[in-house]
Enzyme design. Structure first.
Site, PDB file in Angstrom:
ATOM      1  N   CYS A  60       0.834  -1.209   0.000  1.00  0.00           N
ATOM      2  CA  CYS A  60       0.000   0.000   0.000  1.00  0.00           C
ATOM      3  C   CYS A  60       0.869   1.259   0.000  1.00  0.00           C
ATOM      4  O   CYS A  60       1.718   1.426   0.879  1.00  0.00           O
ATOM      5  CB  CYS A  60      -0.925   0.001   1.208  1.00  0.00           C
ATOM      6  SG  CYS A  60      -1.945   1.496   1.302  1.00  0.00           S
ATOM      7  N   LYS A  97       2.317  -9.299  -0.401  1.00  0.00           N
ATOM      8  CA  LYS A  97       2.003  -8.452  -1.552  1.00  0.00           C
ATOM      9  C   LYS A  97       2.845  -7.192  -1.450  1.00  0.00           C
ATOM     10  O   LYS A  97       2.878  -6.547  -0.395  1.00  0.00           O
ATOM     11  CB  LYS A  97       0.521  -8.088  -1.609  1.00  0.00           C
ATOM     12  CG  LYS A  97       0.134  -7.294  -2.870  1.00  0.00           C
ATOM     13  CD  LYS A  97      -1.365  -7.051  -2.938  1.00  0.00           C
ATOM     14  CE  LYS A  97      -1.753  -6.415  -4.273  1.00  0.00           C
ATOM     15  NZ  LYS A  97      -1.209  -5.067  -4.477  1.00  0.00           N
ATOM     16  N   ASP A 105      -2.469  -2.882 -13.972  1.00  0.00           N
ATOM     17  CA  ASP A 105      -2.997  -2.609 -15.322  1.00  0.00           C
ATOM     18  C   ASP A 105      -3.471  -3.863 -16.058  1.00  0.00           C
ATOM     19  O   ASP A 105      -3.511  -3.880 -17.284  1.00  0.00           O
ATOM     20  CB  ASP A 105      -1.959  -1.891 -16.186  1.00  0.00           C
ATOM     21  CG  ASP A 105      -1.704  -0.460 -15.740  1.00  0.00           C
ATOM     22  OD1 ASP A 105      -2.454   0.029 -14.875  1.00  0.00           O
ATOM     23  OD2 ASP A 105      -0.753   0.161 -16.238  1.00  0.00           O
TER      24      ASP A 105
END
Length: 323
Positions: A99, A145, A210
């Site tokens: 994040c 992540k 994306d």
């Protein structure tokens, strides 16, 4: 897991059990993740508010709990609760090192931990989480992540993470500084795959950034050789993003409005009496109320509402106009 496998990305105030169920009913991913939840908050007086983010009442797709925070002992305690099933419904635990939000970075959490000077803290968090997960009766796998680096691409960070032999490493192929302001750098995944092969061959590498739909995910996997694909923002453009062939473009105005209604009513069922505020729910109108004449006007009307009954009155007036 198939190769490639597909994951719905963790998104704060988005990927709760309600939205995950809507996506699963449209076209399920292979795995989903929760909103990211602060372990320090879960071990504080604010637990009753935060624990709702780890609800799995409506899930039919396997869910991974994503956590973040500052205190290693809290990582260990929460990981054990999840692995024990005291916080039920999960198949794994993921640490959020990705994040880029300013508040989290300023506090030295999430993607800030990619910086070399903060790696001792990251080390302590990871070891604590692994210990907690292993101590739980279900011995859940732990994954990470992250991004390509903080200010610039830094593969020493991925080398560091892989030394812990995570079950999965998801990489959003931009740096923290880049946020989402530049195109995703898909080709930058290659050195990470090489490091994985040398250090932790069993770790699954997942690419994020994306990637908008299933077909694009297949093409990227074939080109870049990753094990899995994570889709985030693509789900806002098409709730059927995980379908091999999405019906979304052909769906009628009424079908799209009905899907929004289903989401709102399910949210009201799972979080009655204002357990989660109504206002953030309105943003989902952008997902469903689109692609037809009058969509913008209907969205604007919904955005002016302040409760589920108000929003449903407008929806029903558009679904069942007076004869």
């Amino acid at each position: 897991m198939p190769k490639p496998f597909f994951i719905l990305a963790p998104m704060d105030d988005v990927t709760d059990t309600v939205f995950r169920r809507i996506v699963a009913d449209c076209a399920p991913a292979d795995l989903t993740m929760t909103e990211f939840v602060n372990v320090d908050g879960l071990k504080s007086a604010g637990r009753s508010r935060l624990i709702r983010k780890l609800g799995t009442e409506k899930d039919i797709t396997p869910v991974i709990a994503q956590i973040w925070g500052k205190t290693p002992s809290k990582f260990e305690e929460i990981a054990k609760e999840i692995s024990d099933g005291d916080i039920p419904g999960f198949v794994g635990i993921d640490i959020n090192f990705g994040c880029p939000a300013k508040s989290e970075v300023k506090s030295g959490c999430c993607s800030a931990l990619q910086q070399l000077e903060l790696r001792p803290q990251a080390d302590a968090m990871i070891r604590a989480t692994l210990q907690g997960a292993a101590a739980g009766k279900n011995n859940l796998p732990v994954s990470f992540k992250t991004r390509l680096g903080f200010a610039e691409i830094d593969y020493t960070w991925h080398e560091f993470l892989l030394q812990f032999k995570p079950s999965m490493l998801t990489v959003h192929v931009r740096t923290t500084r880049q946020m989402s302001k530049v195109p995703a750098q898909w080709e930058a995944i290659a050195p990470i795959l090489e490091l994985r092969d040398k250090i932790s061959p069993d770790t699954k590498i997942v690419m994020n950034g994306d990637i908008m739909n299933h077909q694009q995910g297949i093409e990227i996997t074939e080109k870049h050789g990753v094990d899995g694909i994570m889709i985030g923002r693509g789900i806002f453009q098409d709730p059927f993003a995980f379908a091999e062939k999405s019906p979304w473009l052909g769906m009628s105005r009424e079908e799209r409005i009905v899907l929004f209604k289903k989401h709102v009513l399910l949210h009201d069922e799972v979080f009655p009496d204002g357990q989660r505020p109504f206002s953030p729910l309105k943003k989902f109108a952008k997902v469903y109320i689109s692609g037809f004449d009058g969509a913008s006007d209907l969205r604007n009307q919904i955005m002016q509402t302040e409760s589920v009954p108000e929003a449903m009155a407008i929806v029903d007036a558009n679904l069942y106009p007076a004869l």
